[in-house]
Design an enzyme around this catalytic site. Structure first.
Site, PDB file in Angstrom:
ATOM      1  N   SER A 210      14.999  19.609 -41.419  1.00 51.54           N
ATOM      2  CA  SER A 210      14.331  20.200 -39.851  1.00 51.54           C
ATOM      3  C   SER A 210      13.508  21.780 -40.957  1.00 51.54           C
ATOM      4  CB  SER A 210      15.258  20.387 -38.532  1.00 51.54           C
ATOM      5  OG  SER A 210      13.885  20.105 -37.277  1.00 51.54           O
TER       6      SER A 210
ATOM      7  N   GLU B 234       8.229  14.032 -42.220  1.00 49.15           N
ATOM      8  CA  GLU B 234       8.386  13.481 -41.014  1.00 49.15           C
ATOM      9  C   GLU B 234       8.094  14.482 -40.491  1.00 49.15           C
ATOM     10  OE1 GLU B 234      11.847  14.855 -38.976  1.00 49.15           O
ATOM     11  OE2 GLU B 234      11.619  16.494 -40.710  1.00 49.15           O
TER      12      GLU B 234
ATOM     13  N   HIS C 115      14.090  13.497 -37.647  1.00 46.94           N
ATOM     14  CA  HIS C 115      14.122  13.357 -35.752  1.00 46.94           C
ATOM     15  C   HIS C 115      14.495  12.161 -35.679  1.00 46.94           C
ATOM     16  CE1 HIS C 115      13.123  17.443 -37.764  1.00 46.94           C
ATOM     17  NE2 HIS C 115      13.701  18.213 -36.630  1.00 46.94           N
TER      18      HIS C 115
END
Length: 307
Positions: free
Chosen positions: A116, A212, A277
């Site tokens: 992330s 992502e 995620h």
């Protein structure tokens, strides 16, 4: 693009430091994550400022200088074998320029894990330390604490990386084909935000790009991909592996945009590859030479992620 230096794998009893380079960390989830690590026969130590919260900016886990100092001290501690991020959020970009990269390079290679917002540090570890890093579950993350698939894939990567040289993503071909290259990537919006900064990779040429994101509307994802395309950052990429788009809207709206933006690259693209995620997220090493087979949804590493 050349493969990067592989750090040593972990062994039972290894000391792992937990740091918070980005957002504030829930204490109860940190405690649960530490229990998981102890259950793996690891010796976790928590950096001094992991549970801090910035007085003015509550989205940060304490001040920039403190978060940077925690990461650098953990990395430069010779007794520490791995550094695990507690969570993402936002803030890693703010500390990248505060780290003493020469001192960290001199400390030698070790394992680094996160995803992330930690994308900014994956980029910096690649360009400044020349080191393979692991895009995987974080120590105070829900997936790490509660999901057996995510736990076991990370554990195998850390302790027995030869057992996960072929990563079976379960993904399907958005664009069919096969390709070879060096893995890189992370959170799409962070890669776009990192363009032009001192620690960013100059481009994805020769790479297998893993992408992502979370919580971004389709037009925002379009904007990030378009920025990467217009900047030339995607020139020469060999293949693309797409992970999860959690809370980014219905996938039947995202998919046509991904095909529109990436289909013209002329390289294989795998969709819904099970990292990022999402529940049961797979651990993907960045900086390793690998083969991508879009038709079977597999990423096969030329050698184990850790030596």
């Amino acid at each position: 693009m050349k493969p990067l230096l592989r750090p040593p794998r972990l062994a039972p009893g290894a000391r792992v430091a937990v740091v918070a380079p980005s957002g504030p960390v829930p204490e109860e989830r940190l405690a649960a994550g530490l229990d998981v690590l102890r259950g793996w026969d690891l010796d976790p130590v928590v950096a001094p400022h992991v549970l801090d919260r910035h007085r003015t900016f509550g989205y940060l886990a304490g001040g920039d200088a403190d978060r940077a100092a925690d990461l650098q001290a953990a990395w430069c501690d010779p007794s520490v074998d791995a550094v695990l991020c507690a969570r993402g959020g936002y803030g890693a970009q703010r500390i990248a320029d505060l780290l003493d990269w020469a001192a960290m390079r001199a400390a030698g290679p070790k394992v680094f894990v996160g995803f992330s917002d930690i994308t900014a540090l994956h980029q910096a570890f690649a360009t400044r330390l020349g080191l393979v890093t692991l895009h995987g579950p974080m120590a105070a993350g829900l997936d790490f604490v509660k999901n057996a698939r995510a736990q076991e894939h990370l554990r195998a990567t850390l302790f027995a990386p030869e057992t996960v040289r072929t990563i079976v993503s379960g993904g399907t071909p958005l664009v069919p084909g096969r390709a070879r290259g060096v893995t890189l990537g992370g959170c799409l919006s962070l890669l776009a935000a990192d363009l032009g900064t001192p620690h960013a990779r100059p481009g994805a040429r020769g790479g297998l790009l893993c992408l992502e994101d979370v919580g971004e509307e389709t037009y925002r994802l379009d904007r990030c991909l378009t920025q990467l395309l217009r900047s030339g950052w995607l020139d020469g990429v060999r293949g693309v592996l797409l992970g999860s788009w959690e809370n980014c809207g219905p996938y039947d709206r995202i998919r046509p945009m991904l095909l529109d933006r990436l289909g013209g690259l002329g390289v294989p693209v795998v969709e819904e590859a099970g990292f990022g995620h999402c529940a049961g997220a797979l651990t993907i090493p960045f900086g390793t030479a690998a083969r991508l087979d879009a038709d079977t949804g597999t990423l096969t590493l030329d050698e184990p992620a850790l030596r």
